[in-house]
Design a protein around this motif. Sequence first.
Motif, short mmCIF file in Angstrom:
data_model
loop_
_atom_site.label_atom_id
_atom_site.label_comp_id
_atom_site.label_asym_id
_atom_site.label_seq_id
_atom_site.Cartn_x
_atom_site.Cartn_y
_atom_site.Cartn_z
N HIS A 8 0.84 -1.19 0.00
CA HIS A 8 0.00 0.00 0.00
C HIS A 8 0.88 1.25 0.00
N ALA A 9 1.91 1.20 0.83
CA ALA A 9 2.84 2.34 0.90
C ALA A 9 3.52 2.55 -0.44
N ALA A 12 1.10 4.03 -2.92
CA ALA A 12 0.91 5.46 -2.69
C ALA A 12 2.06 6.25 -3.30
N ARG A 23 1.67 15.66 -14.43
CA ARG A 23 1.45 17.07 -14.23
C ARG A 23 2.43 17.92 -15.03
N PRO A 216 8.75 5.38 7.22
CA PRO A 216 9.06 3.94 7.31
C PRO A 216 9.37 3.29 5.96
N LYS B 77 8.84 4.74 12.48
CA LYS B 77 7.40 4.52 12.48
C LYS B 77 6.70 5.44 13.48
N LEU B 88 6.76 19.77 1.51
CA LEU B 88 5.66 19.04 0.87
C LEU B 88 5.90 19.14 -0.63
N LEU B 92 1.81 18.91 -6.12
CA LEU B 92 0.64 18.12 -5.75
C LEU B 92 -0.30 19.02 -4.95
N GLU B 96 -3.59 15.45 -2.17
CA GLU B 96 -2.69 14.45 -2.72
C GLU B 96 -1.48 14.23 -1.81
N THR B 99 -2.74 12.08 0.98
CA THR B 99 -2.89 10.69 0.53
C THR B 99 -1.54 9.99 0.47
N LEU B 100 -0.54 10.71 -0.04
CA LEU B 100 0.79 10.13 -0.15
C LEU B 100 1.35 9.77 1.23
N TYR B 101 1.37 10.74 2.15
CA TYR B 101 1.99 10.47 3.45
C TYR B 101 1.19 9.46 4.25
N GLY B 103 -0.46 7.01 3.02
CA GLY B 103 -0.11 5.71 2.43
C GLY B 103 1.25 5.23 2.89
N ILE B 104 2.21 6.15 2.88
CA ILE B 104 3.57 5.79 3.27
C ILE B 104 3.62 5.30 4.72
N TYR B 105 2.78 5.94 5.57
CA TYR B 105 2.80 5.56 6.98
C TYR B 105 1.83 4.43 7.30
N GLY B 106 1.31 3.79 6.24
CA GLY B 106 0.52 2.58 6.45
C GLY B 106 -0.90 2.81 6.94
N LEU B 107 -1.45 4.02 6.75
CA LEU B 107 -2.86 4.22 7.12
C LEU B 107 -3.75 3.61 6.04
N SER B 108 -4.95 3.22 6.45
CA SER B 108 -5.89 2.68 5.45
C SER B 108 -6.49 3.84 4.66
N ASP B 109 -7.00 3.52 3.49
CA ASP B 109 -7.61 4.57 2.65
C ASP B 109 -8.72 5.30 3.40
#
Lengths: 373, 246
Positions: A8-9, A12, A23, A216, B77, B88, B92, B96, B99-101, B103-109
Amino acid sequence: MRTPERLHALAAFVVKELRHILRDRQTLVILLLLPLAQVVLFGFAIRTDVKDIRLAIVDAAPDDASLALRAHFTGNGRFRVVATAAMIEVIEPLFRRGQADVALVIAPGLARALADGTPAQLQLITDASNPNTGTTIQAYAGAVIGAWQIALPGARQGVVIEPQVRMRFNQSLESVNLFVPGLISLVLTLVTAQMTAISLSREKERGTLEILLVSPLRPWQIILGKVAPYLLLAFANVVTAMVAAWLVFQVPFRGSLALLLAASTLYALVGLALGVLIAARTNSQRTAMMGSMIGTMLPSTLLSGMIFPIASLPWPLQLISNIVPARWFIVIVRGIMLKGAGIVHLWQELLVLAVMLTVLLVVAIKSFRARLA
Amino acid sequence: MTLAIEVKDLTRRFGDFTAVDAISVDVQVGEVFGFLGANGAGKTTAIKVLIGLLAPTSGSARVAGFDVVTQSEEVRKRIGYMSQRFSLYDDLTPRENITLYGGIYGLSDLDIRARGTAMLSELGLMQVADKLVSTLPLGWKQKLSFSVAMLHRPAVVFLDEPTGGVDPVTRRQFWEMIYAAAARGTTVFVTTHYMDEAEYCDRLSIMVDGRIAAIGTPAALKAEFGVSSIDEVFVRLARPTTAGAG
Ligand SMILES: Nc1ncnc2c1ncn2[C@@H]1O[C@H](COP(=O)(O)OP(=O)(O)O)[C@@H](O)[C@H]1O
Ligand SMILES: [Mg+2]
């Protein structure tokens, strides 16, 4: 993080990369059209060179007039007579094999027709696979015929030149055929090594890379996320270049498309790893750009056999050419496209690329791990 | 675990130059800790060692209970980081970036969307949620940047001069956000060179030439030096070596 979270990471991150690329419309359009433009421009540039036109003559019943006409062609430095025959059937295979660029077909009874003042028939057959050189050759041949006509006693009129353009599969256009694989390698180098180096060093310069390194995400995820979109772009480019080469110049494609795409992927990964390495070792976008220019684009052009055959290089450069990935890739692409070579013939070159990739990946990830120390 | 940050004799050299010179600091969980110092004192270098961007030359440090050298992945983590530079993605939109960060930190959508929307409306950025970040004023960008660093609810957040170049009203709002974060249990480690901001910290340290010259609550420091403001404490400490705060 568990595996799904890692994916998922990564996803993203890839989405973000795609957004950057989409863009920046101008760069994207340039990158997408580049292979097309290069193949067409270089292709025409090479093929309009018509110094040594190979001429086949069909003269069913030679007489004074036809011999005089033939003498005009042999006397002209631009034409080289490769065959003279009585029947057109003899010429046909020469054409097909690409040993002739143009055929002059003289109808029987040229001298008589001239004497009677009836129309005399001359046929010029050129290869239409390149309309550009075809027209040039027609024009040169027409000029030779004109000179012959003027030299005729009494400057007779009434000769009808009937130009004929035939669609032919011409295998002789070796320069273009050999060049297209080189172009594919060049375009791949550009979108992989150069674009990765630039986009990664941009993150370094803007400070966003620090944020990624503190997250991470692991180094391999950052690298993979960074290069995946460019790999897609590279695929699009290979296909564009080949379709353009085939449509415009009938460059053949004899081998396996799957093998070519696999080899291109391998080569693209080598380029991407080089790009990452360059970005890791430089401190600004500008130096990264210069670095990738000197480190990848130049050798890919000059030391790869694309323009100068390797054998014609001085020996130190020949030696250096061995570490230029493009050199091996071009051999592979030429083999697949032009000779229909399979993995049996090309495994050595593929192996060289695979070894290069492994070494580069290890070094790239290592210099990346060194972080911003 | 009672200590959010534990630093013992931490040193970082660049060649012969010692940027961070054997510093020792303890920060309690939930504290707002001010890390003060003039330009070039070594604040950024110290933070980079604490978050794993630079290796220490000697000494040790633990953040959120993990060693920054040997357990850097665990540390990463649990921390948020707002760098001294705005970082930032300019090309974007705020959404956006979130959404990127996320996702990177493993949060769900689902989490990303919910937290993102809550954050944007708290910041009053809903109208510009889909505009490019490059078009936003600096103050908004900084607040967004801080919120993004807090998105995954880190145990410790490192803020390196978060209010640099920002107008006083926005600085005020920024500190309200810092307090809110601390109230939710996040430990805040913040560098600044605005001395009025120093008064907002639970405790602070003053760094001079790579060393920690003083440490304590604002009140204790003022008492120790017999002055009425942190600014004066700072001037006392800084005068022997360099001139003023930069
Ligand atoms: N990568 C580096 N290489 C060499 N010197 C550095 C490096 N990073 C910082 N320094 C030096 O370390 C000192 C402290 O810098 P820094 O930590 O950025 O200070 P601050 O954040 O307090 O302004 C400065 O003198 C700076 O020039
Ligand atoms: Mg700093």
